[in-house]
Write an enzyme that holds these catalytic residues in place. Structure first.
Site, PDB file in Angstrom:
ATOM      1  N   PRO A  34     -21.527   3.763  25.660  1.00  0.00           N
ATOM      2  CA  PRO A  34     -21.486   2.676  26.651  1.00  0.00           C
ATOM      3  C   PRO A  34     -20.770   1.462  26.077  1.00  0.00           C
ATOM      4  CG  PRO A  34     -23.722   2.969  25.796  1.00  0.00           C
ATOM      5  CD  PRO A  34     -22.904   4.065  25.223  1.00  0.00           C
ATOM      6  N   ASP A  35     -20.144   0.675  26.982  1.00  0.00           N
ATOM      7  CA  ASP A  35     -19.536  -0.553  26.450  1.00  0.00           C
ATOM      8  C   ASP A  35     -20.638  -1.606  26.346  1.00  0.00           C
ATOM      9  OD1 ASP A  35     -17.872  -1.560  29.587  1.00  0.00           O
ATOM     10  OD2 ASP A  35     -19.985  -1.560  28.954  1.00  0.00           O
ATOM     11  N   PHE A  36     -20.264  -2.853  26.177  1.00  0.00           N
ATOM     12  CA  PHE A  36     -21.263  -3.901  25.901  1.00  0.00           C
ATOM     13  C   PHE A  36     -21.632  -4.676  27.163  1.00  0.00           C
ATOM     14  CE2 PHE A  36     -21.371  -3.414  21.392  1.00  0.00           C
ATOM     15  CZ  PHE A  36     -20.111  -2.964  21.038  1.00  0.00           C
ATOM     16  N   ARG A  37     -20.592  -5.051  27.954  1.00  0.00           N
ATOM     17  CA  ARG A  37     -20.843  -6.037  29.013  1.00  0.00           C
ATOM     18  C   ARG A  37     -20.801  -5.496  30.435  1.00  0.00           C
ATOM     19  NH1 ARG A  37     -18.380  -7.962  24.680  1.00  0.00           N
ATOM     20  NH2 ARG A  37     -19.403  -9.696  23.606  1.00  0.00           N
ATOM     21  N   ASN A 103     -13.375  -1.517  18.251  1.00  0.00           N
ATOM     22  CA  ASN A 103     -14.425  -0.500  18.219  1.00  0.00           C
ATOM     23  C   ASN A 103     -14.714  -0.067  16.784  1.00  0.00           C
ATOM     24  OD1 ASN A 103     -14.206  -0.702  20.986  1.00  0.00           O
ATOM     25  ND2 ASN A 103     -12.923   1.124  21.197  1.00  0.00           N
ATOM     26  N   ASP A 105     -16.156   3.016  16.223  1.00  0.00           N
ATOM     27  CA  ASP A 105     -16.535   4.430  16.375  1.00  0.00           C
ATOM     28  C   ASP A 105     -15.577   5.411  15.712  1.00  0.00           C
ATOM     29  OD1 ASP A 105     -15.549   4.029  19.866  1.00  0.00           O
ATOM     30  OD2 ASP A 105     -14.299   4.507  18.130  1.00  0.00           O
ATOM     31  N   HIS A 120     -13.273  -5.094  13.815  1.00  0.00           N
ATOM     32  CA  HIS A 120     -14.713  -5.391  13.692  1.00  0.00           C
ATOM     33  C   HIS A 120     -15.410  -4.404  12.769  1.00  0.00           C
ATOM     34  CE1 HIS A 120     -14.586  -7.687  17.777  1.00  0.00           C
ATOM     35  NE2 HIS A 120     -14.231  -8.452  16.757  1.00  0.00           N
TER      36      HIS A 120
HETATM   37  N1  APR Z   1     -11.511   2.516  31.247  1.00  0.00           N
HETATM   38  C1  APR Z   1     -10.992   1.265  31.126  1.00  0.00           C
HETATM   39  N2  APR Z   1     -11.749   0.150  30.999  1.00  0.00           N
HETATM   40  C2  APR Z   1     -13.083   0.324  30.994  1.00  0.00           C
HETATM   41  C3  APR Z   1     -13.712   1.591  31.105  1.00  0.00           C
HETATM   42  C4  APR Z   1     -12.857   2.724  31.235  1.00  0.00           C
HETATM   43  N3  APR Z   1     -13.343   3.972  31.350  1.00  0.00           N
HETATM   44  N4  APR Z   1     -15.058   1.416  31.063  1.00  0.00           N
HETATM   45  C5  APR Z   1     -15.263   0.085  30.921  1.00  0.00           C
HETATM   46  N5  APR Z   1     -14.091  -0.579  30.893  1.00  0.00           N
HETATM   47  C6  APR Z   1     -13.853  -2.011  30.711  1.00  0.00           C
HETATM   48  C7  APR Z   1     -14.928  -2.907  31.277  1.00  0.00           C
HETATM   49  O1  APR Z   1     -14.645  -3.212  32.636  1.00  0.00           O
HETATM   50  C8  APR Z   1     -14.802  -4.148  30.365  1.00  0.00           C
HETATM   51  O2  APR Z   1     -13.855  -5.070  30.908  1.00  0.00           O
HETATM   52  O3  APR Z   1     -13.842  -2.245  29.316  1.00  0.00           O
HETATM   53  C9  APR Z   1     -14.275  -3.584  29.055  1.00  0.00           C
HETATM   54  C10 APR Z   1     -15.320  -3.549  27.952  1.00  0.00           C
HETATM   55  O4  APR Z   1     -15.686  -4.873  27.659  1.00  0.00           O
HETATM   56  P1  APR Z   1     -16.887  -5.143  26.621  1.00  0.00           P
HETATM   57  O5  APR Z   1     -18.045  -4.299  26.983  1.00  0.00           O
HETATM   58  O6  APR Z   1     -17.035  -6.627  26.542  1.00  0.00           O
HETATM   59  O7  APR Z   1     -16.325  -4.572  25.220  1.00  0.00           O
HETATM   60  P2  APR Z   1     -15.284  -5.268  24.263  1.00  0.00           P
HETATM   61  O8  APR Z   1     -14.265  -6.037  25.027  1.00  0.00           O
HETATM   62  O9  APR Z   1     -14.785  -4.213  23.337  1.00  0.00           O
HETATM   63  O10 APR Z   1     -16.207  -6.284  23.423  1.00  0.00           O
HETATM   64  C11 APR Z   1     -15.580  -6.990  22.371  1.00  0.00           C
HETATM   65  O11 APR Z   1     -17.727  -7.843  21.711  1.00  0.00           O
HETATM   66  O12 APR Z   1     -19.931  -7.337  21.529  1.00  0.00           O
HETATM   67  C12 APR Z   1     -18.782  -7.528  20.797  1.00  0.00           C
HETATM   68  O13 APR Z   1     -18.202  -6.647  18.706  1.00  0.00           O
HETATM   69  C13 APR Z   1     -18.398  -6.289  20.044  1.00  0.00           C
HETATM   70  O14 APR Z   1     -16.204  -5.373  19.664  1.00  0.00           O
HETATM   71  C14 APR Z   1     -17.082  -5.867  20.666  1.00  0.00           C
HETATM   72  C15 APR Z   1     -16.568  -7.173  21.261  1.00  0.00           C
END
Ligand code: APR
Length: 249
Positions: A34-37, A103, A105, A120
């Site tokens: 899962p992503d973060f936000r 990431n 991972d 990171h």
């Molecule tokens: N394809 C494209 N985009 C996607 C998908 C997908 N399948 N699924 C989710 N997204 C988008 C979301 O809409 C969001 O805009 O990816 C983005 C993820 O954003 P975050 O969850 O904020 O992740 P990230 O930008 O990597 O966070 C940056 O914040 O918490 C810290 O250290 C952590 O490296 C991380 C940093």
């Protein structure tokens, strides 16, 4: 709409002198991480102030290790998805020179990209806060929390960058150099809200590069820094761009 933008992106890649990719958690969602936000993201389950700040790790390591263990389990079993594989294919075709990822991972390397900057850090290794030895994450049985150093039994911390910690200096300087010298940056799966990482697309733009966003939703870059946003899943869009590049080559 996307088909036209996919054709435009393929054209931009083919005419670019030097292309880099800047990726975030969204590129790994199709790998089951899962992503973060986004809704259902990690920060919905674990408040980042309580779990992802270095001060939280020092004050209550056993609690922070509850989140880390969750992430470890996901990261250690995840496989690259078609978006990671597509970027590796662009590198093999000589059309992508560097991946700068937020990431931890390791999926870009697993997919075959050989020039990956982990802005990171990485979940692959852990460091002992006392004897400074480094340990391979895959060889650690994570059962008792907090995880302790096999050598001196002090606290082990994954080599990921917590909030409140500096970016590894070599990763930062190399990433900024790449951003300033590229002619195209593919920004994939990031909400672009965390700095200094989020300054990378802006640096590229200021140096005259084209900025292409591939994301589920608009971000603060959209319409300000990005030349265009291709909305949707990276797992579908990137392979489509790679196929279009092959067709035009
Ligand atoms: N394809 C494209 N985009 C996607 C998908 C997908 N399948 N699924 C989710 N997204 C988008 C979301 O809409 C969001 O805009 O990816 C983005 C993820 O954003 P975050 O969850 O904020 O992740 P990230 O930008 O990597 O966070 C940056 O914040 O918490 C810290 O250290 C952590 O490296 C991380 C940093």
């Amino acid at each position: 709409m996307n088909q036209q933008l996919i054709q435009r992106a393929a054209q931009d890649i083919l005419k670019s002198q030097k292309t880099i990719a800047f990726t975030g958690a969204g590129i790994s969602v199709d790998s089951g991480i899962p992503d973060f936000r986004s809704a259902g993201g990690l920060w919905e389950k674990f408040n980042p102030e309580e779990y992802a700040h270095i001060d939280a790790f020092y004050s209550d390591p056993a609690k922070v290790w509850l989140m880390l263990k969750d992430m470890f389990t996901l990261v250690m079993t995840a496989k690259p998805n078609s978006a990671h594989i597509g970027l590796a294919e662009l590198e093999r075709m000589g059309l992508l020179s560097t991946v700068i990822t937020q990431n931890v991972d390791g999926l870009h390397q697993a997919a075959g990209n050989t020039n990956v900057v982990e802005f990171h850090g990485s979940h692959r290794t852990l460091s002992c806060l006392k004897c400074n030895t480094t340990h391979d994450g895959t060889s650690l049985a994570i059962k008792d929390l907090p995880v302790r150093c096999p050598r001196c039994s002090s606290l082990l911390k994954p080599d990921v960058v917590f909030f409140g910690e500096p970016i590894p200096p070599r990763a930062q300087s190399y990433s900024f150099r790449e951003s300033r010298s590229c002619s195209l940056v593919l920004v994939v799966g990031t909400s672009a809200v965390v700095y200094p990482a989020a300054s990378i697309p802006m640096m590229a733009k200021e140096s005259g590069a084209t900025v292409i966003e591939i994301n589920m939703e608009p971000t603060p870059l959209t319409g300000q820094v990005s030349d265009y946003l291709i909305s949707g899943s990276a797992g579908e869009i990137i392979p489509a761009i790679v196929e279009e590049v092959k067709r035009r080559r």
